[in-house]
Design a protein around this motif. Structure first.
Motif, mmCIF file in Angstrom:
data_model
loop_
_atom_site.group_PDB
_atom_site.id
_atom_site.type_symbol
_atom_site.label_atom_id
_atom_site.label_comp_id
_atom_site.label_asym_id
_atom_site.label_seq_id
_atom_site.Cartn_x
_atom_site.Cartn_y
_atom_site.Cartn_z
ATOM 1 N N GLY A 42 -7.118 -0.967 -0.141
ATOM 2 C CA GLY A 42 -7.008 -1.392 -1.526
ATOM 3 C C GLY A 42 -5.686 -1.044 -2.177
ATOM 4 O O GLY A 42 -5.513 -1.266 -3.386
ATOM 5 N N ASN A 43 -4.740 -0.506 -1.446
ATOM 6 C CA ASN A 43 -3.449 -0.140 -2.017
ATOM 7 C C ASN A 43 -2.594 -1.378 -2.275
ATOM 8 O O ASN A 43 -2.812 -2.437 -1.689
ATOM 9 C CB ASN A 43 -2.681 0.803 -1.071
ATOM 10 N N ALA A 44 -1.602 -1.206 -3.119
ATOM 11 C CA ALA A 44 -0.593 -2.250 -3.342
ATOM 12 C C ALA A 44 0.729 -1.777 -2.743
ATOM 13 O O ALA A 44 1.061 -0.585 -2.810
ATOM 14 C CB ALA A 44 -0.437 -2.531 -4.834
ATOM 15 N N TYR A 45 1.497 -2.715 -2.162
ATOM 16 C CA TYR A 45 2.731 -2.365 -1.447
ATOM 17 C C TYR A 45 3.890 -3.212 -1.957
ATOM 18 O O TYR A 45 3.724 -4.366 -2.358
ATOM 19 C CB TYR A 45 2.559 -2.607 0.056
ATOM 20 N N ARG A 46 5.073 -2.623 -1.903
ATOM 21 C CA ARG A 46 6.281 -3.375 -2.241
ATOM 22 C C ARG A 46 7.476 -2.776 -1.503
ATOM 23 O O ARG A 46 7.654 -1.549 -1.482
ATOM 24 C CB ARG A 46 6.546 -3.340 -3.748
ATOM 25 N N PHE A 47 8.284 -3.662 -0.926
ATOM 26 C CA PHE A 47 9.554 -3.244 -0.334
ATOM 27 C C PHE A 47 10.665 -3.347 -1.384
ATOM 28 O O PHE A 47 10.685 -4.260 -2.226
ATOM 29 C CB PHE A 47 9.925 -4.147 0.841
ATOM 30 N N LEU A 48 11.603 -2.416 -1.312
ATOM 31 C CA LEU A 48 12.825 -2.478 -2.107
ATOM 32 C C LEU A 48 14.007 -2.249 -1.179
ATOM 33 O O LEU A 48 13.901 -1.499 -0.198
ATOM 34 C CB LEU A 48 12.867 -1.370 -3.168
ATOM 35 N N THR A 49 15.126 -2.848 -1.489
ATOM 36 C CA THR A 49 16.383 -2.458 -0.871
ATOM 37 C C THR A 49 17.325 -2.089 -2.007
ATOM 38 O O THR A 49 17.681 -2.944 -2.842
ATOM 39 C CB THR A 49 16.990 -3.598 -0.033
ATOM 40 N N SER A 60 1.127 2.014 -3.943
ATOM 41 C CA SER A 60 0.410 2.373 -5.163
ATOM 42 C C SER A 60 -1.086 2.438 -4.882
ATOM 43 O O SER A 60 -1.691 1.450 -4.468
ATOM 44 C CB SER A 60 0.690 1.353 -6.267
ATOM 45 N N ASP A 61 -1.661 3.620 -5.096
ATOM 46 C CA ASP A 61 -3.090 3.852 -4.922
ATOM 47 C C ASP A 61 -3.609 4.449 -6.229
ATOM 48 O O ASP A 61 -3.522 5.663 -6.432
ATOM 49 C CB ASP A 61 -3.332 4.804 -3.751
ATOM 50 N N PRO A 62 -4.113 3.627 -7.152
ATOM 51 C CA PRO A 62 -4.474 4.115 -8.483
ATOM 52 C C PRO A 62 -5.479 5.258 -8.487
ATOM 53 O O PRO A 62 -5.540 6.009 -9.469
ATOM 54 C CB PRO A 62 -5.053 2.856 -9.155
ATOM 55 N N SER A 241 1.946 2.764 -10.900
ATOM 56 C CA SER A 241 2.088 1.350 -10.571
ATOM 57 C C SER A 241 3.341 1.146 -9.726
ATOM 58 O O SER A 241 4.236 2.003 -9.672
ATOM 59 C CB SER A 241 2.195 0.518 -11.851
ATOM 60 N N LEU A 242 3.426 -0.024 -9.088
ATOM 61 C CA LEU A 242 4.599 -0.319 -8.269
ATOM 62 C C LEU A 242 5.867 -0.333 -9.115
ATOM 63 O O LEU A 242 6.931 0.139 -8.666
ATOM 64 C CB LEU A 242 4.415 -1.651 -7.552
ATOM 65 N N ASP A 243 5.778 -0.834 -10.316
ATOM 66 C CA ASP A 243 6.957 -0.858 -11.188
ATOM 67 C C ASP A 243 7.398 0.560 -11.537
ATOM 68 O O ASP A 243 8.603 0.866 -11.551
ATOM 69 C CB ASP A 243 6.667 -1.644 -12.464
ATOM 70 N N GLU A 244 6.426 1.426 -11.813
ATOM 71 C CA GLU A 244 6.772 2.814 -12.143
ATOM 72 C C GLU A 244 7.376 3.523 -10.942
ATOM 73 O O GLU A 244 8.371 4.261 -11.071
ATOM 74 C CB GLU A 244 5.519 3.555 -12.617
ATOM 75 N N GLN A 403 -10.032 0.307 9.006
ATOM 76 C CA GLN A 403 -9.182 1.480 8.911
ATOM 77 C C GLN A 403 -9.523 2.275 7.659
ATOM 78 O O GLN A 403 -9.607 1.729 6.561
ATOM 79 C CB GLN A 403 -7.723 1.035 8.882
ATOM 80 N N GLU A 404 -9.704 3.579 7.821
ATOM 81 C CA GLU A 404 -9.972 4.439 6.677
ATOM 82 C C GLU A 404 -8.669 5.015 6.149
ATOM 83 O O GLU A 404 -7.643 5.029 6.832
ATOM 84 C CB GLU A 404 -10.933 5.560 7.078
ATOM 85 N N GLN A 405 -8.710 5.497 4.926
ATOM 86 C CA GLN A 405 -7.516 6.035 4.294
ATOM 87 C C GLN A 405 -7.030 7.286 5.009
ATOM 88 O O GLN A 405 -7.828 8.141 5.407
ATOM 89 C CB GLN A 405 -7.795 6.370 2.836
#
Length: 948
Positions: A42-49, A60-62, A241-244, A403-405
């Motif tokens: 249930g996590n959210a993911y984002r790549f940055l360069t 992000s895992d709220p 959050s991903l933005d934060e 898969q478990e956390q």
């Protein structure tokens, strides 16, 4: 700081999940890439360069109470300059010791510890990885400190000498470990031009610091050459959050300089022309015997999606009926076997087939090697099957789907290492991927598993004589000799080859993966008692995985009568596991697992995994417990193995020996190593037969069923247990063991240990097992851990292994102060500990209420950390059942008690424990000792620590 030797297993689940060395397809992730996730994630993911070309993955895992980060640098011991071996490892140490913004050497460590976190780092051949976790609300200041280590480290001149000695202490502390010694010696068989053969840890010699050869300039030059943002990958995990998270990262990590340094590549091969086949024999310190067949193969990194080496290793490392392991173990030659890749440089890889041998196996090692090649030939001729591939792929897919956390710190460490080696879309699923049947890839691996392309490595205590050589760094004796490939290829002169068979279709592959209906139960409920069996049950589908865990403890008065019965319980369990192994191995591949282990009150059985066929495996386990097949030959092998293990404990690290001595001396019903050795030397096969016959006569059983199970299904399991084990057993009560209360004052024991380092353990016992006293000692351990490390390890340079920890045993609170020193005597260490206690007392006097509240919260956050996996909750419930707390609220009560500790109470507890040493046991090591018998006899008569 750990120096890893990355070895993997042979099963598809083990090898796939352990995969860290993947392929460098992309140097950096694309900013818009989205990784494929498990449906259970249930996590959210984002790549940055970042602008400096640092690649970042945000997670992000709220719901997470913990945050974590890991930064991987694509530089390791393989980049060490010649003559400066250990430089990468030394740099890893130095980065922790102050930055421009945070110049105090221990500030980062203290901040992490005071906010409920942990930190560490490790240096591998191609990577150096730094990581930490912390209470989620403190991620921002933790990242600020963490980032500074990579953008503005101080490399303070007066700390260089201190830390090079710390690295040397780390090297010295492990100089008698056979794993290190074997690894060091076998490098002599590799190509000396390849950096893999270099000494990786470092010591005072390679890290020389003199006027003519100063260390700091070389350190700074190494950092400037290799620590570049474009060689770094960062993973950050938190409830933000991903933005934060993106904002937190950009503000802090953009300052790392991009020096545009491409990762270095080794141009020399791992083995030069004419180096293979060869045999290297290595002399061990402990009584161990191992045999490894080491094959250079093509790099597997470009084929991470199909995993040909894992496919082949799955067959070679199989333990089912007819497998190489099954045939060799049945013959009494082998105890363990594994297969998998252990090194992958990107140009080449190494596949190892490794075995632990019995004494008879060591005498027949040539036949074992020939049988291994016969099995490889069978795999080559019959093993490339689409059906096998589809079974492996299905199991891998099920593992990914359900898969478990993970703990956040483990997840980010794995991700940061994988990010530059796999396509961004694959970064989460890469360890589980088997996308297509790849016969060409399989064949490319098998083509290299030949008698003319093997290094055979043997480790044993057999003296090698005058023809041997000595490895430079660990003084390991070894002998290197050429082999004849035609001789290795000869057919085994034994009928065992006819017993070899490739695995059949796995009957344990789960079919029903549905979740049972009904809400999850917060705690177990008791379903009743039958034949003395108390059954606890909790339906739990919170983790969205169709798994369950079954625990069964068979408490028997027979098991606690003497050291002899403890030894017999070990041998009894060995017989059961030996009989189960071939049958149960496919179940393990299919996501089921079992463990049978002896303890102070009897034996316990744990069976877990996908609930679909859990009862089938349990039934077979119960059958073996009820009526195990006992063999005189297996008894002799198991007794010999047990004696080896017991005697080898006398060669463990000094602090391991002092710590174990504390436990075996103070726990009621525990027996010393010497007592167990004497018993193991005396027991006979007939004793085991009588023990097995008596064990089930009187029992105090208890069972827990937890997870994706119905109440009706649990009652059926209880009926199974009754039918197999309890119908003819007398129900009795076997009381729980306690911890002996130390006498007033300090009790001193010296152990005779043949190791150059001094071991020191100071065990400081609380006054009772009540929650209030346990809370005080937990909080004290929290408060002194970082200052103790900083004082004894960093400032005084007493040794590499230094820590203060909660030493609670069976709810008896205690603090343990542990030091292993290559130079100081036990009295030197003790004086330093006493000086620390005096300094710490003053520090506690000035502790503010705000600081105390912060440290309390750090302890409470660890106590109340939420369960991430089903097994976390199962283990917690099982511990509560063992301590007979039917409310299942121990951690909540302890957390509440921690919250209520006052500063005055804390100071009284500190003075009682560390200053007065009112109830203390000091265990140290020495080459020669006084007679401890009188002291030990007095301790054995002590009553347990009172309840309140």
């Amino acid at each position: 700081m750990r120096h890893y030797l990355n070895l993997s297993t042979g099963s598809i689940v083990g090898a796939v999940l352990a995969l860290l060395a993947l392929t460098p397809l992309l140097a950096h992730a694309q900013a818009d890439a989205t990784p494929v996730q498990s449906v259970n994630d249930g996590n959210a993911y984002r790549f940055l360069t970042l602008d400096n070309n640092l690649t970042v993955l945000l997670v992000s895992d709220p719901e997470s109470e913990k945050a974590a980060a890991s930064l991987n640098v694509a530089v390791g011991s393989g980049d060490d300059p010649r003559g400066r071996e250990g430089m990468a490892h030394f740099l890893e140490h130095m980065l922790f010791l102050g930055t421009e913004k945070y110049p105090q050497a221990g500030e980062y460590q203290q901040f992490i510890k005071s906010h409920g976190g942990s930190h560490n780092a490790f240096t591998a051949f191609q990577d150096t990885n730094y990581f930490f976790d912390i209470q989620a609300e403190f991620l921002e200041p933790a990242l600020d400190r963490f980032a500074q280590q990579f953008s503005a480290p101080l490399f303070t001149a007066d700390l260089v000498e201190r830390e090079r000695r710390a690295v040397h202490s780390e090297f010295s502390s492990k100089i008698q470990e056979d794993g290190r010694r074997f690894y060091d010696a076998r490098k002599a068989a590799f190509n000396p031009e390849h950096p893999y053969t270099q000494f990786a840890v470092g010591n005072l010699t390679t890290l020389e610091d003199t006027e003519t050869h100063p260390l700091r300039p070389d350190l700074v030059a190494f950092w400037q050459q290799h620590y570049s943002a474009d060689r770094m990958t960062l993973a950050v995990y938190g409830p933000q959050s991903l933005d934060e998270l993106a904002q937190l990262v950009r503000l802090r990590f953009a300052a790392i300089e991009n020096r545009q340094r491409p990762a270095s590549e080794a141009t020399a091969p791992l083995f030069g022309d004419g180096q293979l086949p060869r045999l290297i024999e290595v002399e061990s310190l402990r009584d161990i015997r191992s045999l490894s067949l080491i094959f250079p193969i093509p790099s597997q990194q470009p084929r991470y999606r199909t995993k040909p080496a894992s496919y082949i290793a799955n067959l070679l490392g199989h333990e089912g009926p007819g497998s190489l392991f099954d045939v060799l173990k049945s013959r009494g030659w082998v105890e363990m076997l594994s297969a998998g890749t252990s090194t992958d440089t990107g140009q080449e890889a190494v596949l190892e087939l490794s075995m632990e041998l019995t004494p008879e196996g060591l005498s027949n090692r040539e036949q074992i090697v020939r049988l291994a090649f016969a099995y490889i030939d069978k795999v080559r001729a019959q093993g490339l099957s689409r059906d096998r591939y589809e079974e492996m792929a299905r199991l891998a897919d099920i593992s990914f789907r359900f898969q478990e956390q993970q703990e956040p710190v483990h997840k980010v460490t794995r991700l940061s290492m994988q990010m530059s080696r796999v396509a961004p879309v694959d970064v989460l699923r890469a360890p589980f991927m088997m996308t297509e049947f790849d016969p060409r890839g399989y064949q490319a691996v098998l083509d290299r598993l030949t008698p003319d392309n093997v290094l055979i490595a043997v480790l044993s205590q057999q003296p090698l004589g005058d023809s041997s050589q000595q490895a430079q760094w660990y003084q390991t004796r070894y002998r290197l000799s050429a082999l004849n490939a035609e001789t290795l290829a000869e057919a085994p002169r034994t009928a065992m080859v006819a017993q070899l068979a490739l695995p059949e279709a796995n009957p344990f592959v789960p079919e029903n993966l549905e979740l049972v209906s009904g809400p999850s139960m917060p705690v177990p409920v008791q379903l009743g008692v039958q034949n003395g069996l108390t059954t606890w049950y909790a339906r739990d589908t919170r983790f969205d995985t169709p798994k369950a865990n079954l625990y069964l403890s068979l408490r028997s008065p027979v098991a606690r009568e003497s050291a002899r019965e403890q030894v017999l319980a070990e041998l009894f369990v060995d017989a059961i596991e030996t009989n189960l192994n071939a049958y149960a191995y496919p179940a393990q591949l299919a996501g089921l697992h079992y463990k049978i282990y002896p303890h102070l009150r009897g034996i316990s059985i744990r069976v877990g995994g996908y609930s679909d066929k859990l009862h089938v495996l349990l039934g077979r386990v119960l059958t073996q417990v009820a009526d195990p097949i006992l063999s005189p030959r297996r008894f002799d092998i198991a007794r010999h193995q047990l004696l080896d293990a017991l005697r080898n404990k006398a060669k463990a690290r000094p602090v391991e020996q002092t710590g174990e001595f504390v436990q075996t001396t103070l726990i009621e019903g525990a027996w010393s190593i010497d007592a167990q050795i004497t018993a193991a030397e005396e027991v006979r096969f007939e004793d085991l037969q009588r023990f097995a016959a008596r064990f089930l006569d009187q029992l105090d059983p208890v069972m827990l069923a937890h997870g994706n199970l119905t109440e009706a299904g649990t009652l059926n399991v209880a009926q199974q247990v009754n039918a197999f084990l309890l119908d003819h057993s007398e129900s009795v009560t076997v009381t729980r063991n306690g911890v002996r209360e130390l006498p007033e004052g300090e009790t001193r024991i010296a152990l005779e240990v043949h190791h150059p380092d001094t071991g020191y353990t100071l065990y400081l016992q609380g006054q009772n097992t009540g929650y209030d006293e346990r809370a005080r000692y937990r909080l004290l351990s929290q408060l002194i851990a970082a200052p103790f490390y900083e004082d004894i390890r960093t400032q005084r340079q007493m040794g590499y292994i230094v820590y203060a920890t909660s030493f609670e045993i069976l709810e008896a609170p205690a603090i343990g102060l542990v030091v292993q020193s290559p130079e100081q005597t036990a009295e030197d260490i003790d004086q330093a500990v006493a000086a620390f206690a005096a300094t710490m007392a003053s520090r506690l006097e000035t502790l503010t209420e705000q600081q105390l509240a912060q440290e309390k919260q750090a302890v409470i956050s660890r106590l109340l950390e939420k369960d991430r996996q089903l097994s976390d909750a199962s283990e917690r419930f099982w511990r509560e059942i063992d301590r007979e707390n039917t409310l299942f609220d121990s951690r909540e009560k302890l957390a509440q008690a921690v919250a209520e500790v006052t500063k005055a109470e804390l100071l009284r507890a500190f003075n009682h424990a560390l200053v007065a040493r009112a109830r203390a046991l000091r265990v140290t090591t020495a080459a020669e000792i006084q007679d401890n018998e009188r002291v030990l006899n007095a301790l054995s008569e002590r009553h347990p620590v009172p309840n309140s």
